[in-house]
Design a protein around this motif. Structure first.
Motif, PDB file in Angstrom:
ATOM      1  N   GLY A   1       2.080  13.709  -8.026  1.00 11.84           N
ATOM      2  CA  GLY A   1       1.426  14.958  -7.617  1.00 11.84           C
ATOM      3  C   GLY A   1      -0.074  14.824  -7.440  1.00 11.84           C
ATOM      4  N   LYS A   2      -0.568  13.613  -7.230  1.00  7.07           N
ATOM      5  CA  LYS A   2      -2.004  13.386  -7.074  1.00  7.07           C
ATOM      6  C   LYS A   2      -2.327  13.175  -5.590  1.00  7.07           C
ATOM      7  CE  LYS A   2      -2.511  11.322 -11.685  1.00  7.07           C
ATOM      8  NZ  LYS A   2      -2.944  10.136 -12.461  1.00  7.07           N
ATOM      9  N   SER A   3      -2.446  14.299  -4.881  1.00  7.12           N
ATOM     10  CA  SER A   3      -2.641  14.242  -3.431  1.00  7.12           C
ATOM     11  C   SER A   3      -3.974  13.614  -3.062  1.00  7.12           C
ATOM     12  CB  SER A   3      -2.547  15.648  -2.842  1.00  7.12           C
ATOM     13  OG  SER A   3      -1.286  16.225  -3.108  1.00  7.12           O
ATOM     14  N   ARG A   4      -5.029  13.939  -3.789  1.00  8.62           N
ATOM     15  CA  ARG A   4      -6.350  13.416  -3.447  1.00  8.62           C
ATOM     16  C   ARG A   4      -6.364  11.897  -3.571  1.00  8.62           C
ATOM     17  NH1 ARG A   4     -10.999  11.792  -5.710  1.00  8.62           N
ATOM     18  NH2 ARG A   4     -10.189  12.030  -7.831  1.00  8.62           N
ATOM     19  N   GLU A   5      -5.772  11.377  -4.665  1.00  7.67           N
ATOM     20  CA  GLU A   5      -5.746   9.929  -4.853  1.00  7.67           C
ATOM     21  C   GLU A   5      -4.889   9.250  -3.781  1.00  7.67           C
ATOM     22  OE1 GLU A   5      -5.449  12.172  -7.133  1.00  7.67           O
ATOM     23  OE2 GLU A   5      -6.768  11.697  -8.833  1.00  7.67           O
ATOM     24  N   ALA A   6      -3.831   9.946  -3.359  1.00  5.47           N
ATOM     25  CA  ALA A   6      -2.985   9.394  -2.301  1.00  5.47           C
ATOM     26  C   ALA A   6      -3.777   9.266  -1.003  1.00  5.47           C
ATOM     27  CB  ALA A   6      -1.756  10.281  -2.091  1.00  5.47           C
ATOM     28  N   ARG A   7      -4.586  10.287  -0.696  1.00  6.05           N
ATOM     29  CA  ARG A   7      -5.401  10.236   0.519  1.00  6.05           C
ATOM     30  C   ARG A   7      -6.444   9.116   0.428  1.00  6.05           C
ATOM     31  NH1 ARG A   7      -5.512  15.816  -0.151  1.00  6.05           N
ATOM     32  NH2 ARG A   7      -7.714  15.731  -0.787  1.00  6.05           N
ATOM     33  N   VAL A   8      -7.040   8.957  -0.755  1.00  9.42           N
ATOM     34  CA  VAL A   8      -8.035   7.884  -0.941  1.00  9.42           C
ATOM     35  C   VAL A   8      -7.377   6.518  -0.736  1.00  9.42           C
ATOM     36  CG1 VAL A   8      -9.520   6.734  -2.627  1.00  9.42           C
ATOM     37  CG2 VAL A   8      -9.514   9.245  -2.469  1.00  9.42           C
ATOM     38  N   ALA A   9      -6.187   6.347  -1.303  1.00  9.01           N
ATOM     39  CA  ALA A   9      -5.478   5.072  -1.147  1.00  9.01           C
ATOM     40  C   ALA A   9      -5.161   4.806   0.322  1.00  9.01           C
ATOM     41  CB  ALA A   9      -4.190   5.089  -1.973  1.00  9.01           C
ATOM     42  N   TYR A  10      -4.794   5.867   1.043  1.00  7.76           N
ATOM     43  CA  TYR A  10      -4.497   5.711   2.470  1.00  7.76           C
ATOM     44  C   TYR A  10      -5.764   5.323   3.242  1.00  7.76           C
ATOM     45  CZ  TYR A  10      -3.273   6.865   7.280  1.00  7.76           C
ATOM     46  OH  TYR A  10      -3.068   6.801   8.638  1.00  7.76           O
ATOM     47  N   GLU A  11      -6.856   5.983   2.931  1.00 10.60           N
ATOM     48  CA  GLU A  11      -8.116   5.687   3.625  1.00 10.60           C
ATOM     49  C   GLU A  11      -8.576   4.263   3.328  1.00 10.60           C
ATOM     50  OE1 GLU A  11     -10.607   8.770   2.184  1.00 10.60           O
ATOM     51  OE2 GLU A  11      -9.605  10.355   3.350  1.00 10.60           O
TER      52      GLU A  11
ATOM     53  N   CYS B   1       0.829  -1.211   0.000  1.00 11.04           N
ATOM     54  CA  CYS B   1       0.000   0.000   0.000  1.00 11.04           C
ATOM     55  C   CYS B   1       0.862   1.258   0.000  1.00 11.04           C
ATOM     56  CB  CYS B   1      -0.929   0.000   1.209  1.00 11.04           C
ATOM     57  SG  CYS B   1      -2.195  -1.300   1.172  1.00 11.04           S
ATOM     58  N   THR B   2       1.960   1.213   0.717  1.00  9.87           N
ATOM     59  CA  THR B   2       2.856   2.377   0.772  1.00  9.87           C
ATOM     60  C   THR B   2       3.460   2.666  -0.596  1.00  9.87           C
ATOM     61  OG1 THR B   2       3.395   1.975   3.097  1.00  9.87           O
ATOM     62  CG2 THR B   2       4.955   3.292   1.835  1.00  9.87           C
ATOM     63  N   VAL B   3       3.809   1.622  -1.326  1.00  8.92           N
ATOM     64  CA  VAL B   3       4.380   1.822  -2.664  1.00  8.92           C
ATOM     65  C   VAL B   3       3.339   2.455  -3.590  1.00  8.92           C
ATOM     66  CG1 VAL B   3       5.374   0.689  -4.681  1.00  8.92           C
ATOM     67  CG2 VAL B   3       6.024  -0.068  -2.394  1.00  8.92           C
ATOM     68  N   LEU B   4       2.078   2.029  -3.466  1.00  8.10           N
ATOM     69  CA  LEU B   4       1.013   2.633  -4.277  1.00  8.10           C
ATOM     70  C   LEU B   4       0.838   4.108  -3.913  1.00  8.10           C
ATOM     71  CD1 LEU B   4      -1.329   2.409  -6.315  1.00  8.10           C
ATOM     72  CD2 LEU B   4      -2.797   1.715  -4.397  1.00  8.10           C
ATOM     73  N   ILE B   5       0.790   4.414  -2.626  1.00  6.02           N
ATOM     74  CA  ILE B   5       0.657   5.809  -2.187  1.00  6.02           C
ATOM     75  C   ILE B   5       1.836   6.639  -2.676  1.00  6.02           C
ATOM     76  CG2 ILE B   5       0.643   7.293  -0.137  1.00  6.02           C
ATOM     77  CD1 ILE B   5      -0.879   5.022   1.304  1.00  6.02           C
ATOM     78  N   ASN B   6       3.022   6.060  -2.649  1.00  9.45           N
ATOM     79  CA  ASN B   6       4.211   6.761  -3.131  1.00  9.45           C
ATOM     80  C   ASN B   6       4.083   7.117  -4.611  1.00  9.45           C
ATOM     81  OD1 ASN B   6       7.211   7.505  -2.680  1.00  9.45           O
ATOM     82  ND2 ASN B   6       7.281   6.159  -4.468  1.00  9.45           N
ATOM     83  N   ALA B   7       3.449   6.233  -5.386  1.00  6.83           N
ATOM     84  CA  ALA B   7       3.249   6.505  -6.815  1.00  6.83           C
ATOM     85  C   ALA B   7       2.352   7.725  -6.999  1.00  6.83           C
ATOM     86  CB  ALA B   7       2.633   5.283  -7.494  1.00  6.83           C
ATOM     87  N   TYR B   8       1.288   7.803  -6.207  1.00  8.65           N
ATOM     88  CA  TYR B   8       0.386   8.958  -6.310  1.00  8.65           C
ATOM     89  C   TYR B   8       1.067  10.237  -5.838  1.00  8.65           C
ATOM     90  CZ  TYR B   8      -3.679   6.119  -7.505  1.00  8.65           C
ATOM     91  OH  TYR B   8      -4.571   5.309  -8.152  1.00  8.65           O
ATOM     92  N   VAL B   9       1.843  10.151  -4.768  1.00  4.06           N
ATOM     93  CA  VAL B   9       2.564  11.337  -4.278  1.00  4.06           C
ATOM     94  C   VAL B   9       3.573  11.796  -5.326  1.00  4.06           C
ATOM     95  CG1 VAL B   9       4.155  12.201  -2.525  1.00  4.06           C
ATOM     96  CG2 VAL B   9       2.240  10.733  -1.856  1.00  4.06           C
ATOM     97  N   GLY B  10       4.301  10.841  -5.909  1.00  2.00           N
ATOM     98  CA  GLY B  10       5.285  11.185  -6.942  1.00  2.00           C
ATOM     99  C   GLY B  10       4.651  11.800  -8.173  1.00  2.00           C
TER     100      GLY B  10
END
Length: 402
Positions: free
Chosen positions: A315-325, A304-313
């Motif tokens: 620049g997709k903050s909203r998708e990163a938050r959704v993945a975290y939730e 999950c962290t690797v997926l969130i890192n992809a969204y952060v990299g």
């Protein structure tokens, strides 16, 4: 390994020479026609060793060698410690050889002569060789390859194709490509045909070495063998594509596998996901994340962290938050790297209130912020000049929770 007069002879030459020489000895009463056929072999013996007289000298020395036990006063404390840790169920003949190998000194003796003396005196069978080789492997002993090479030439070892595959795989792990290829050629010289297991080991070796073309050629050769490829064969080729930076080709191969209901191991999917993540390709990362679940692999905090890192990299903050939730709803606790990524998201959006809520959620879950998260948090609050204010807020939150 063997007592050649030329120390630069490789495993392939050693195998050819001894295999051919022993075969020639066993059939020396053959007719003249067969002797004519053996002339090229004799010529290779002369080239590899120097001359037939030297080869005969080697055989004579091997026949004269006698087994000599190591005396207690010849063993130092470190060697005595290694010997004491040998398995209690190990037979005496295997224990005797292990003592020799543990105490071996190239300045005092010759390894091939020690092994030849053991064979002559102890009359080992295949099971004995396997016990010794397994123990040398467990010890990561520096002589394990030389002993294995010697064993492959001994009739008592009864070598088969899998023994050569293990040798190739062992050399590959040590990045000793030339030795691995020599072992492969020696295997072919013994009339063992490459099978899927052997070729998979070669693909893995070429892939690690960065030789993509050889890996691909070997994979194509494997596909021509006939039997359906297993997940190890496919997985090795997927890893070769990943290491070559050919992610689209790797994903096509993964899709081909899934269509055949052959799923790669979790390490392969993780490597693919990590590659997309490092490139900031969130779309590709999400596809692989979905494939991971289709393959029946349960995502953990690292995936999950690797997926969130992809969204952060990306620049997709909203998708990163959704993945975290989504991760939290699945009951997966974030690791320190994941916490750090979420802090990056909140800092980029300058959402101080949200980050305080985030920290309180972690507190309620009993999740301690690690080094990476703490450093990022301290740096951000220091830049804002609100360190003291945040401490007061955190105290208030803590008091209301109790």
């Amino acid at each position: 390994m063997l007592a050649f007069s030329n120390p630069n002879c490789t495993l392939i030459c050693k195998t050819q020479v001894f295999h051919c020489f022993h075969s020639w000895k066993q059939s020396r009463f053959t007719n003249s026609t067969n002797l004519n056929l053996l002339k090229p072999i004799i010529l290779r013996l002369v080239c590899a060793v120097g001359d037939l007289g030297q080869m005969q000298k080697v055989e004579d020395e091997r026949s004269k060698i006698r087994w000599v036990e190591i005396k207690p006063d010849e063993i130092n404390d470190a060697q005595r410690n290694h010997i004491s840790r040998l398995p209690k169920k190990m037979t005496n003949r295997c224990r005797a050889l292990m003592k020799q190998l543990i105490c071996f000194s190239p300045e005092k003796t010759n390894l091939s002569m020690v092994l030849a003396a053991w064979v002559r005196s102890m009359k080992p069978v295949r099971a004995d060789w396997l016990v010794v080789l397994k123990e040398l492997g467990n010890m990561n002993h520096p002589l394990r390859f030389e002993v294995a090479e010697f064993a492959l030439l001994e009739e008592s070892f009864e070598p088969n194709i899998r023994d050569y595959t293990k040798m190739i795989h062992g050399y590959a792990k040590e990045s000793r490509l030339q030795d691995a290829e020599n072992a492969l050629q020696a295997m072919k010289n013994r009339s063992f045909e490459c099978d899927q297991v052997t070729l998979t080991a070669l693909i893995h070796m070429y892939s690690k070495a960065g030789n993509f073309n050889l890996a691909k050629d070997t994979f194509e050769q494997m596909k021509l063998l006939g039997p359906p490829l297993d997940n190890r064969a496919y997985g090795s080729m997927v890893m070769a594509f990943i290491r070559a930076g050919m992610l689209e080709d790797a994903e096509i191969l993964l899709t081909e596998m899934e269509a055949l209901q052959v799923y790669a191991k979790s390490e392969v999917y993780k490597a693919m996901l990590r590659a997309y993540s490092m490139n900031g390709d969130s779309v590709g990362a999400q596809r692989i994340f979905d494939s991971i679940q289709i393959a029946g692999i349960i995502p953990d905090d690292k995936i999950c962290t690797v997926l969130i890192n992809a969204y952060v990299g990306a620049g997709k903050s909203r998708e990163a938050r959704v993945a975290y939730e989504n991760m939290r709803r699945a009951g997966i606790l974030p690791n320190d790297k994941c916490v750090g990524l979420m802090l990056d998201v909140y800092q980029k959006e300058n959402k101080l209130k949200e980050v305080l809520d985030f920290l309180m959620d972690l507190e309620r879950e009993g999740i301690m912020i690690g080094k990476e998260g703490s450093e990022k948090l301290a740096r951000w609050f220091r830049d804002l000049g609100v360190v003291e204010e945040v401490e007061l807020v955190l105290r208030d939150y803590a008091s209301t929770e109790t």
